[in-house]
Design an enzyme around this catalytic site. Sequence first.
Site, PDB file in Angstrom:
ATOM      1  N   ASP A 145     -13.727  -6.141  -4.965  1.00 20.51           N
ATOM      2  CA  ASP A 145     -14.493  -6.474  -6.180  1.00 20.51           C
ATOM      3  C   ASP A 145     -13.586  -7.177  -7.191  1.00 20.51           C
ATOM      4  OD1 ASP A 145     -16.782  -5.242  -5.186  1.00 20.51           O
ATOM      5  OD2 ASP A 145     -17.228  -4.237  -7.091  1.00 20.51           O
TER       6      ASP A 145
ATOM      7  N   ASP B 279     -12.469  -1.572  -0.813  1.00 25.59           N
ATOM      8  CA  ASP B 279     -13.702  -1.630  -1.605  1.00 25.59           C
ATOM      9  C   ASP B 279     -13.362  -2.048  -3.033  1.00 25.59           C
ATOM     10  OD1 ASP B 279     -16.413  -1.204  -2.347  1.00 25.59           O
ATOM     11  OD2 ASP B 279     -15.835   0.743  -3.190  1.00 25.59           O
TER      12      ASP B 279
ATOM     13  N   ASP C 269      -1.642   0.215  -6.549  1.00 24.08           N
ATOM     14  CA  ASP C 269      -1.693  -0.027  -8.004  1.00 24.08           C
ATOM     15  C   ASP C 269      -1.024  -1.354  -8.344  1.00 24.08           C
ATOM     16  OD1 ASP C 269       0.679   1.185  -7.172  1.00 24.08           O
ATOM     17  OD2 ASP C 269       0.850   2.529  -8.896  1.00 24.08           O
TER      18      ASP C 269
ATOM     19  N   LYS D 144      -0.693   3.375  -0.273  1.00 25.44           N
ATOM     20  CA  LYS D 144      -0.165   4.237  -1.339  1.00 25.44           C
ATOM     21  C   LYS D 144       0.804   5.203  -0.668  1.00 25.44           C
ATOM     22  CE  LYS D 144      -0.157   5.775  -5.625  1.00 25.44           C
ATOM     23  NZ  LYS D 144       0.449   4.995  -6.723  1.00 25.44           N
TER      24      LYS D 144
ATOM     25  N   TYR E 216     -14.170   7.349   3.414  1.00 22.88           N
ATOM     26  CA  TYR E 216     -15.620   7.165   3.508  1.00 22.88           C
ATOM     27  C   TYR E 216     -16.209   8.034   4.623  1.00 22.88           C
ATOM     28  CZ  TYR E 216     -16.356   3.143   0.385  1.00 22.88           C
ATOM     29  OH  TYR E 216     -16.484   2.316  -0.698  1.00 22.88           O
TER      30      TYR E 216
END
Length: 356
Positions: free
Chosen positions: A246, A242, A218, A186, A136
């Site tokens: 959700d 982020d 993942d 990751k 970001y």
Amino acid sequence: MSTIAVLAGDGIGPEVTHAALGVLQTVRPDLEYIEASVGASALKAGLPALPDETRALCDRSAAILFGAVGLPEYEGRSLQERPEYALFILRRDYELYANIRPVQVFAGLEDASSLKPELVRGLDLVVIRELTGGIYFGLPKETRVIDGVETAIDTMIYRPPEVERIARVAFELARKRRGLVTSVDKQNILETSRLWRRVVDTVAKEYPDVRLEHLLVDNAAMQLVKAPKAFDVLLTENMFGDILSDEAAILTGSIGNLPSASLGARGTPGKRFGLYEPISGSAPDIAGKGIANPVAAILSAAMLLRHSLDDEPGARKIEAAVSTAIVNGARTADIVRVGEKSLSTLEFTERVLTFC
Ligand code: IPM
Ligand code: MG
């Protein structure tokens, strides 16, 4: 007297923020609440997404009660010209690195989840998202022509101190909960993830009473819908957080249920300066209809009392009032059962107020 900056913003932001403000004013009439413009409403008045006056208000406030920013008409513009830029600046300039997103399924709402009720009954996990680093904020962040080809660049950067401080937030919290931190990265592909994992492992040594697990992002996305109750504290970097928050939010039946706190270094524990917002965003499709679910905003107000005003009883009072209203059948359109009557934002808020 402590001041609370109220930045309602765009879309359903004003509806849900005013609902939360009503509850806050009832529980804490002694605080000073001042509204200021942010996001598209500021841009439309010819001001920047975060006007100077709004920033000055935030500077002298104990906390920010935030609604949402963003409208479809700004899609495609550069970040600096978008309403979301306000949030970006607030997070960056106040160094609000610790984003806390509790994910709880309310008793009586198991049916609203898209997962089988038994998978989510009693679900209680917290996402700890690093909020001021990673892709970001990393530089360069630009589009330029390289070898005659338009090339867009975002940069993912992490340094050990950034990982260390957010890891500590997760371990401290896990200690007060079920004692498990799941760190998500990751590391099979990303350099930043290898650094992340190494630093988290180092911090973990200071918390022998907390169990640490690592998951690739993942796999984490899959485990969240396979066995969400296996999580206690989910620790992750900015962009993974982020996305996963959700996903975690919808397990509760509606993204309109999830509050969040973004805390920085300013202040002391219990009295930290912070920004409190629903994670749902501006939901322009239902804005202005008076049907938005105010739960996330009201619970964000509870978090504000807990983390910025050292008012645990006030926070619990609000949380209990929301649960009681839901147990007693109060439902907005997003969480209503087929055939049941849904309440408007105002009606729902009134139900909550009767239990405050
Ligand atoms: C969130 C939101 C923001 C983010 C947007 C509005 C910039 O999705 O808080 O999760 O991506 O961080
Ligand atoms: Mg998001």
